[in-house]
Design an enzyme around this catalytic site. Sequence first.
Site, PDB file in Angstrom:
ATOM      1  N   ALA A 445      18.644 -40.525 -24.030  1.00 33.56           N
ATOM      2  CA  ALA A 445      19.504 -40.928 -23.051  1.00 33.56           C
ATOM      3  C   ALA A 445      19.572 -41.536 -21.800  1.00 33.56           C
ATOM      4  CB  ALA A 445      20.232 -39.265 -22.960  1.00 33.56           C
ATOM      5  N   ASP A 471       8.943 -45.588 -26.079  1.00 33.03           N
ATOM      6  CA  ASP A 471       9.401 -44.751 -26.751  1.00 33.03           C
ATOM      7  C   ASP A 471       8.688 -44.240 -28.601  1.00 33.03           C
ATOM      8  OD1 ASP A 471      11.006 -42.521 -28.028  1.00 33.03           O
ATOM      9  OD2 ASP A 471      12.197 -42.737 -26.253  1.00 33.03           O
ATOM     10  N   ARG A 482      25.146 -39.993 -26.821  1.00 32.95           N
ATOM     11  CA  ARG A 482      24.991 -40.580 -25.697  1.00 32.95           C
ATOM     12  C   ARG A 482      24.061 -41.527 -24.999  1.00 32.95           C
ATOM     13  NH1 ARG A 482      22.584 -37.289 -28.497  1.00 32.95           N
ATOM     14  NH2 ARG A 482      20.072 -36.710 -27.484  1.00 32.95           N
ATOM     15  N   LYS A 495      13.847 -46.668 -31.170  1.00 27.05           N
ATOM     16  CA  LYS A 495      14.293 -47.150 -29.716  1.00 27.05           C
ATOM     17  C   LYS A 495      14.183 -47.501 -29.090  1.00 27.05           C
ATOM     18  CE  LYS A 495      15.887 -41.432 -30.013  1.00 27.05           C
ATOM     19  NZ  LYS A 495      15.918 -40.610 -29.325  1.00 27.05           N
ATOM     20  N   ASP A 543      11.560 -35.172 -22.386  1.00 22.29           N
ATOM     21  CA  ASP A 543      12.307 -34.682 -22.694  1.00 22.29           C
ATOM     22  C   ASP A 543      11.375 -33.701 -23.102  1.00 22.29           C
ATOM     23  OD1 ASP A 543      11.018 -35.499 -24.851  1.00 22.29           O
ATOM     24  OD2 ASP A 543      13.241 -35.202 -26.749  1.00 22.29           O
ATOM     25  N   ASN A 544      10.377 -33.509 -22.966  1.00 23.44           N
ATOM     26  CA  ASN A 544       9.167 -32.433 -22.705  1.00 23.44           C
ATOM     27  C   ASN A 544       8.862 -31.872 -21.704  1.00 23.44           C
ATOM     28  OD1 ASN A 544       6.095 -33.062 -23.638  1.00 23.44           O
ATOM     29  ND2 ASN A 544       7.448 -34.750 -23.943  1.00 23.44           N
ATOM     30  N   CYS A 599       6.844  -7.026 -34.066  1.00 23.08           N
ATOM     31  CA  CYS A 599       6.955  -6.140 -34.499  1.00 23.08           C
ATOM     32  C   CYS A 599       8.356  -6.128 -35.068  1.00 23.08           C
ATOM     33  CB  CYS A 599       6.966  -4.790 -33.951  1.00 23.08           C
ATOM     34  SG  CYS A 599       7.102  -4.411 -32.220  1.00 23.08           S
TER      35      CYS A 599
END
Length: 996
Positions: A445, A471, A482, A495, A543-544, A599
Amino acid sequence: VSPLHAEPSSGADMSEIDQIDEGFYSRQLYVLGHEAMRRMARADVLIAGMRGLGVEIAKNVILSGVKSVTVQDEGQVVWTDLSSQFFLKESHLGQNRATCSLQQLSALNPGVRVSASTEPLDEELLLQFQVVVLTGSSLSDQKCFNEFCHLNGIKFIVADTKGLCGQLFCDFGKEFEVLDQDGEKPATAMIQSVSQANPGVVLFTDDRQSTFSDGSKVSFSEVRGMTELNSIDPVDIKDCGKYSFSIGDTSAFSQYERGGVVTEVKQPCVLTFKTLNEALLDHTLLKMNDYGKIHRHRTLHLAFQALHGFVEKEQRLPGPRSQSDADALLAIVGKLNTVTQLEQLDEAAVRTFSYTARGDLAPINAFIGGLAAQEVIKACSRKYTPLNQWLYFDALECLPEEEDELTEATLSAKGTRYDGQIAVFGPAFQEKLERQKYFLVGAGAIGCELFKNFALMGLGAGEEGRITVTDMDFIERSNLNRQFLFRSQDIGKPKSEVAARAVREMNPQMNITAHQDRLDPGSEGVYDYDFFMGLDGVAAALDNMEARVYLDGRCVQHQKALLEGGTSGLQGHTLVVVPNLTKSYGRDTSSSNEGIPLCTLKNFPHRIEHTLQWARDQFEGLFKQTPANVNLFWSDKGFVERTLGLGDAEALEVLGGLWSSLEDMEAGGQRPRSWEDCVSWARCQWETLYNNDIRQLLHCFPPKATTHMEYVVAAANLYGQIFGISGTRDRASVKETLERVHVPYFTPKSSVKIHLTDKEMEEEKQEDRDDKARLEELRRKLASPSLKSSFMQMKPTDFEKDDDSNFHMDYIVAASNLRAENYDIPAADRHKSKGIAGSIIPAIATTTAAVAGLMCLELYKLVQGHQKISSYRTAYILLLCLHTLSGFKASPTQSKSDRSLLIKSTPTFCVIPGLRGHRKFSILFRPSYKTRTWNGQTDLKAEQLFGSHFRVKSERISSRKCLLLPYRPDCFPLNISPLEGIRYWSCPLHLSHSEH
């Protein structure tokens, strides 16, 4: 078809309006929600003016999913338009801008009807729309059409850019109802008890502190016993504590038994707007966006009005660097100020504004266009508080730091696609831009928006220049909403390659090399020392966090400037790293993703997030990790011995699953030979997870009478896939198979221990002596020659949330909701489950465009070689109910041994168009320690002002209020205009750790 309009390109039938294409709008739905999107799908929007700003707004609005967009423009394409209008080409010169843009705009979103008008605006045309946007219009037209729209209930927006300055105005009428002011998710909690009293006290249990506040309204659902609560209207709450609040009289209600959910009910508000004619004289409607530029933006309010007067008289814009035109404009501003009476008129800003007014810059248009489009979305959806009512923005710090020798002659139009940029920066700077060698990491984006801006600016478009983009991802349908460079026919393609091709269409001079490499240590053979040393800079559109930190380290290593930006819904940030001048990105020290205790996941879930995480863990273990272990067993002779070294409990789980997958069902394993075996496995798995395990937990949990078909169908198909067995969606066939499945009888065992904490679970693992015997038996079975003779590779399944045909989300939703039903937790629909289980980051085109615009403004400074730290900007964008942007000057390099608290109190810009007069608050700095202490005044609770980003406790200290905000690394700093008379710092201030 009206004679004013070209033939509509496409559109949705009225019967389809309420049907939202969740595949296309996937990420935007997490920003706006279904109801807001449905309201938007009924809205017709007119956007007048198809230069760079107009097409930017149109692009964002069309992608957002309104019913129709009409673009209007009477003018013909000229060279200057190509500086920022990305859908125009040189072949369009002399043709109408609106009609030339129509085909490309129509292709952005097949669900939106797009048409073009080439005739002048009139009242008959305006009546066809719910929202009207004017760009590049005269002040007389703005006043005239605004009066008409105001009287007829049409939402009206004016957007304009001149050079490095921008303007935005909103008038949504006499009464505009906002249904959701901040867009935050309603607070919700599981009820623990409700007293029979006056007032009744509600206790709720959760591992998160309450976000309920006094005066809020709540509703109740699924309450057992005191069922009257489920049917009453929303009630006011009082006396809110961490885990309780009081409601009205419950003494006559039935006794509370168990269960129930309490949910906040958001209340709408009604806003009143003034007409443009009235708002021009009301300076309280100017929202300051930079404490260092208060006087400048008040002056710009007059300068834009004066510019309209200048154009009306001279029939042209002021000439670039024309002293006489600047004098004339300043004289008009001075005349206007005789009425306004500004305390300080920024004459230097007026002159610079005049010098650059002929400029048409893609980054400024991207930024203002993103904001304006978001206001259109607010008008259509009635979600989020709109701008009230004026906003000004400038980036004059992008101009050269030192005096230059540019003259009116050197800045005159050259008849090139860059004329709009040359009018501001000159031809020499344009040549320097074209020689740049930049590395763009990410073509998603933000990457698409940056790529578009690079093409319009001419970055790397010269013989010596180049853009390298990488990419590793391929285009998916959810990207199209987007990532505007991609179309449906591009799905499945890389991309980077598709984006590069689209950008070359915009500017054939662009030199681009497209790669599909992941940026990590494994690609350092490609992006080595020579590669980085050949660059002028790097732009990150990642994006990370892991990739950001890695790229930052590489840039620091090779002393290369880094532009970085990111978004999450209506939030965004930009950062510029300049070698030897500003701080680098640094290591990721955030810990916002708190782990859920094992748990809790295994035995005591109490939120839908817990059941979804449990379902994801089931998916990963059953359909990915176990098949991967089987493949390792066949290929790695040392796998069993290495697994035994992990610890008895973990080794038992891994090797037990391994043996079960290798041994046929007839021999006691779980390896299927047919589709019927897969269905049988799924049915028995259902029985184990949702009946037997729960009965074992409670010793008396009643089994369900029917089988949950969604779970069985999804689980059976996924189980078949990992063994290479084809399945079916035919429920009748599956039901027939289920009738032949034998489900073993189960009796709960008293000897089984249920762990209350993770510590108990760990101690049990260490004390279990039976594990070694079971492990030895598994070692013997796995070494059997007969087992080796049945070699078969399995097919591990990687979770993919966006493919609705792969059964992945079918399984997750069914598995989670079944477990939620076991624990009386409200179920989640597929959309909500997908967002949580898939860790989807909300995204919308408006924020992306604005962030990319700000990044490219910093690029101007980098290319010029600015050396003053005050020139660079780190920005934070918050377009929630406050429609807030806040930013701070880039941080200087700082010693790691400096433990003092740096208060960054000089913002670059802080826009608060939606802040109402009764919300008085001042936030002055952004500490980096674990408690934020912000002094100020407020007559409204901060959590109401800021939503769930902040948990606030208010205390009085020395007659001043001190707001203590627990540290949240995912929070953005805010900087809101202080009350008159309240002091605030305008320079960096250090406090020692003890003083803090």
